[in-house]
Design an enzyme around this catalytic site. Sequence first.
Site, PDB file in Angstrom:
ATOM      1  CG  ASP A 137      27.259  39.781  40.600  1.00  0.00           C
ATOM      2  OD1 ASP A 137      27.544  40.681  39.531  1.00  0.00           O
ATOM      3  OD2 ASP A 137      26.997  39.944  41.746  1.00  0.00           O
ATOM      4  CG  LEU A 172      31.914  33.294  43.791  1.00  0.00           C
ATOM      5  CD1 LEU A 172      30.543  32.574  43.805  1.00  0.00           C
ATOM      6  CD2 LEU A 172      32.954  32.508  43.975  1.00  0.00           C
ATOM      7  CE  LYS A 226      14.932  50.242  38.859  1.00  0.00           C
ATOM      8  NZ  LYS A 226      14.650  50.091  37.456  1.00  0.00           N
ATOM      9  CB  CYS A 244      22.168  43.965  55.400  1.00  0.00           C
ATOM     10  SG  CYS A 244      21.819  43.370  56.879  1.00  0.00           S
ATOM     11  CG  ASP A 245      28.466  43.047  54.714  1.00  0.00           C
ATOM     12  OD1 ASP A 245      28.107  42.818  53.779  1.00  0.00           O
ATOM     13  OD2 ASP A 245      29.158  44.168  54.872  1.00  0.00           O
ATOM     14  CB  CYS A 251      29.582  32.883  58.339  1.00  0.00           C
ATOM     15  SG  CYS A 251      30.099  31.244  57.894  1.00  0.00           S
TER      16      CYS A 251
END
Length: 375
Positions: A137, A172, A226, A244-245, A251
């Site tokens: 990514d 991914l 920044k 942050c999860d 889910c």
Amino acid sequence: MAEARSEKLVAELKARAEALGFDAFGITTADARPDLPEKLRVALTEGWHAGMEWMEETEDRRSDPLALWAEARSIILLGVNYGPETDPMALLADRHVGIISAYARNRDYHDIIKGRLKELAGLLARRAGADVKVFVDTAPLMEKPLAEAAGLGWQGKHSVLVSREFGSWLFLGAILTTADLPPDAPHPESCGSCTRCLDVCPTNAFPAPFRLDARKCLAYYSVEHKGPIPREFRAPMANRIYGCDDCLAVCPWNKFASVSREAKLRSRPELERPALAELVGLDDAGFRALFAGSPVKRIGHARFLRNVLIGIGNSGDPALLPAVEARLDHGDPLIRGAAVWALRRLDPHRAEAMRLDRLSREGDSSVRAEWDGVV
């Protein structure tokens, strides 16, 4: 005959991908998502990318894989399960602990995945006589919608890819190739009426389902931003010091991840529950040593301490005051400013008593504003 050879090649690639530690595999065509240019244009026009100027700078290439490589015909999308063994949100109750996002508790996933992608791409090149390019990514490729097209899952209302097998916990990577490979069927969106990921966000960063505004996202501010953390987002950060999860962790599809194939990536124990009191004492060398090989290292010592000091300010623990005061004279104004905010939160009377003397010696306007409490 050609179809049989393609099916045999795909079967070999899938088997090799599994042996390399990939948990998900799918194929799509390079032109499978003609809707991406318009979707990206809307996001950029609305300003949802916040300070990530590189998204604008790479818009043309990012919106179309063929703009990256005109000769590409197929894209192989691969996923690695990094599902945490415990609920990341449980750590919010312990304000003495700094929460590091689950994806950053091991080696940098870019390094992990890229090596595996290159090996698999090499096999494809040898077998098909085709050209290949690999992407993680850091490249301008929209992996999530392409992974949806390749059948790995669907982009949930939180904009992250959701898998029936691995929930919201997939790294991914992609292999673009000139080979014509049989594509998989795209995965239908399967969120239904659920809005848990939207409802849990502490800063209301989702203007609508399937849309994320980084200007309100704690993951953006703790990782990409920044400068000083904007005042309105400091208390909501709580003890989140990197990422942050929340929207991923709630889910419902994650419940299937716990019974799926065992995750290949394990957290480093020292990064699962690091104490804020220890983290705030790290100098630059100590920071680099602790986070060697981790994506956390990329934000640098100053931004990391900025986040830690915000966490300390939210801890409510006056025992951490000496550590905060020790950072008031730091050479970096980003750290000094965060230390002032933490001091004002933990002991406003002490901060006010120090204010005039500190203002007389402070040359940085942003830190002066912190002493005046107007940032």
